[in-house]
Design an enzyme around this catalytic site. Sequence first.
Site, mmCIF file in Angstrom:
data_model
loop_
_atom_site.group_PDB
_atom_site.id
_atom_site.type_symbol
_atom_site.label_atom_id
_atom_site.label_comp_id
_atom_site.label_asym_id
_atom_site.label_seq_id
_atom_site.Cartn_x
_atom_site.Cartn_y
_atom_site.Cartn_z
ATOM 1 C CE LYS A 5 1.051 1.329 3.535
ATOM 2 N NZ LYS A 5 0.219 0.352 5.302
ATOM 3 C CG PHE A 9 -5.415 -0.497 -1.420
ATOM 4 C CD1 PHE A 9 -6.307 -1.308 -1.160
ATOM 5 C CD2 PHE A 9 -4.505 -0.141 -0.582
ATOM 6 C CE1 PHE A 9 -7.137 -0.293 0.003
ATOM 7 C CE2 PHE A 9 -5.226 0.487 0.757
ATOM 8 C CZ PHE A 9 -6.248 0.012 1.231
ATOM 9 C CG ASP A 40 0.288 5.164 -3.302
ATOM 10 O OD1 ASP A 40 0.933 5.223 -1.656
ATOM 11 O OD2 ASP A 40 -1.374 4.223 -3.091
HETATM 12 C C1 PLP Z 1 -0.153 1.798 -1.852
HETATM 13 C C2 PLP Z 1 -1.335 2.524 -0.794
HETATM 14 N N1 PLP Z 1 -1.520 3.500 -0.432
HETATM 15 C C3 PLP Z 1 -2.072 3.929 0.179
HETATM 16 C C4 PLP Z 1 -2.360 3.694 1.146
HETATM 17 C C5 PLP Z 1 -3.779 3.854 2.547
HETATM 18 O O1 PLP Z 1 -2.972 4.706 3.171
HETATM 19 P P1 PLP Z 1 -3.425 4.280 4.690
HETATM 20 O O2 PLP Z 1 -4.074 3.405 5.598
HETATM 21 O O3 PLP Z 1 -2.109 4.775 6.176
HETATM 22 O O4 PLP Z 1 -4.434 5.762 5.190
HETATM 23 C C6 PLP Z 1 -1.613 1.938 1.863
HETATM 24 C C7 PLP Z 1 -2.460 1.454 3.025
HETATM 25 O O5 PLP Z 1 -1.818 0.011 2.867
HETATM 26 C C8 PLP Z 1 -1.442 1.745 0.703
HETATM 27 O O6 PLP Z 1 -0.377 0.435 0.382
#
Ligand code: PLP
Length: 403
Positions: free
Chosen positions: A257, A143, A228
Amino acid sequence: MESFHHEDTQELYDKYVLKNYAPAPLTLVRGEGVYVWDSDGRRYLDFGAGIAVSALGHGHPAWVAAIKEQLFRLTHVSNLYRNRNQGRLAKNLVSRCGPGRVFFCNSGAEANEALLKLARLHGVHKAGREGVCYKVVTALNGFHGRTFGGMSATGQEKIRQNFAPLLPGFSFGKLNDLADFERLIDPETAAVFLETIQGEGGIHPCTVEFLQGIRDLCDQRGVLLILDEVQCGIGRTGRFFAYEKAGIRPDAIGMAKGLGSGFPLGAIWVDEKYADLFTPGSHGTTFGGTPLGCAAGLATLHVIEKELLMENVGSNAPGWLANLQTVRDEFPDQVLSVRGEGYMVGVQLAMNPLPTVAAMRDRGMLAVPASGDVIRFLPPLIATAEHLRQSTEIFRDALAATA
Ligand SMILES: Cc1ncc(COP(=O)(O)O)c(C=O)c1O
C-alpha cells in the site's frame, strides 16, 4: 486532455469488466494533493487514498520526478540481475525494521504469500522435515488478501466463502485475547500472523499489552511472530510501523500500500535470525523490486522524512479523533464508536454505512466502508489539520442527512 462522460466509462465497465466490485457511481480522472476530480469536474477530498495507498497524496512532484527519471533510465530487468534501487530501498527498510533482509513484490497479498512460505520454512527447520510443523494462528475478523494463502489466513467467512478447500492448518484467535492464542498454539504451530491494526475488519488495533504478550508467547514456544502492516504501516499511525507503540520487534513484517504511494510495491522484511531460510530458488517474482518500483518506494520514504509526514500525522490526529468523538456525542443513536490510530480511523454506525458514504460523496469527500457497519477514514499523510476539520464537517452534514 481527453474529455469523456461517466456514462461512457460505466458502459465499458458494464460490458467488459468482471463484476467482483460494485464501484461508486463516478469516474475519477485527475488527482492533486489530497484531492481527486471526477469526469464532471467535481472535486473530492480523498479520505480513502485508494484504500490507504496514496501516502503522499496524488501527483507529489518529488515522487513524479523520481519515477519519470527512472522510467527513462531503466524500468525492468527481473531479479536475475541486481539493480541499485532495490539494494538502496532494502537498506532503508532494514534501517527501520532491524537487522535482517528484504524481499520485494507488488502487492499486499503477495507479501503475505511470501510470509506464509517463511512460516512453512521455519516449521521445516524446526521439525527437521516437511508437513509436521506448518500451522498458523491468526485473528478472527482479520484480513490478509484474496489469494489462497491470504484467504486461508483471513478469519472472515464472507471472504472465504465458495473457495474451499483452502490451505490447511489455520486457526483463529480472538484479537487481544492472549489466553485464546495460548490455547491455539500447539507443537505443530509455525507462526502467529496478525494485522497490528485490523483494517478491512473495521479498524481494531492490537493493544500494547497483547502485542507484548504475544511476543513473549511466540518466544517461549519457538513460533514466529509475523505482522501484516500492509494497511497500517509506512507512517499511517504517525509511527513508521504501527507495532512500534509496543516496543517490540516481530520476526517478519509484510508491507505494501503506502510503500509506493500509488506505485504497486510490496515487501517483506525478515529478521536476520530467519533470513537464511530463503535460499536460491525457494521463492521468486518476475516484477517485484524493479528499478522503477523501488524508485517510487525510495521517493515515498524520502518525502515522508523530508516533509515530516509522520510528525504531521502524530500532531494532527488526536484533535481530529476528539472532534469525531464530538460528532458521536451529537448522534449517539447513529454513531456507536470512533476508533483508530493516526490517519487510520473507523467510525462504527448503527446502520448500513453506504448511504452516509454516498452523502459524503455528494458533499465532496471520499471515504471507505468496512465490515458492514464501519466507515474508514484513511487520508493521505499530507492531509493538514484544516483538511481533517473539513472532513469532520462533511461527515457531520452527511450524518445529519442520513440519520
Ligand atoms: C492488512 C492487509 N493485508 C493484505 C492486504 C492485501 O493487499 P493487496 O490488496 O495489495 O493484495 C490488504 C488489502 O486491503 C490489507 O489491508
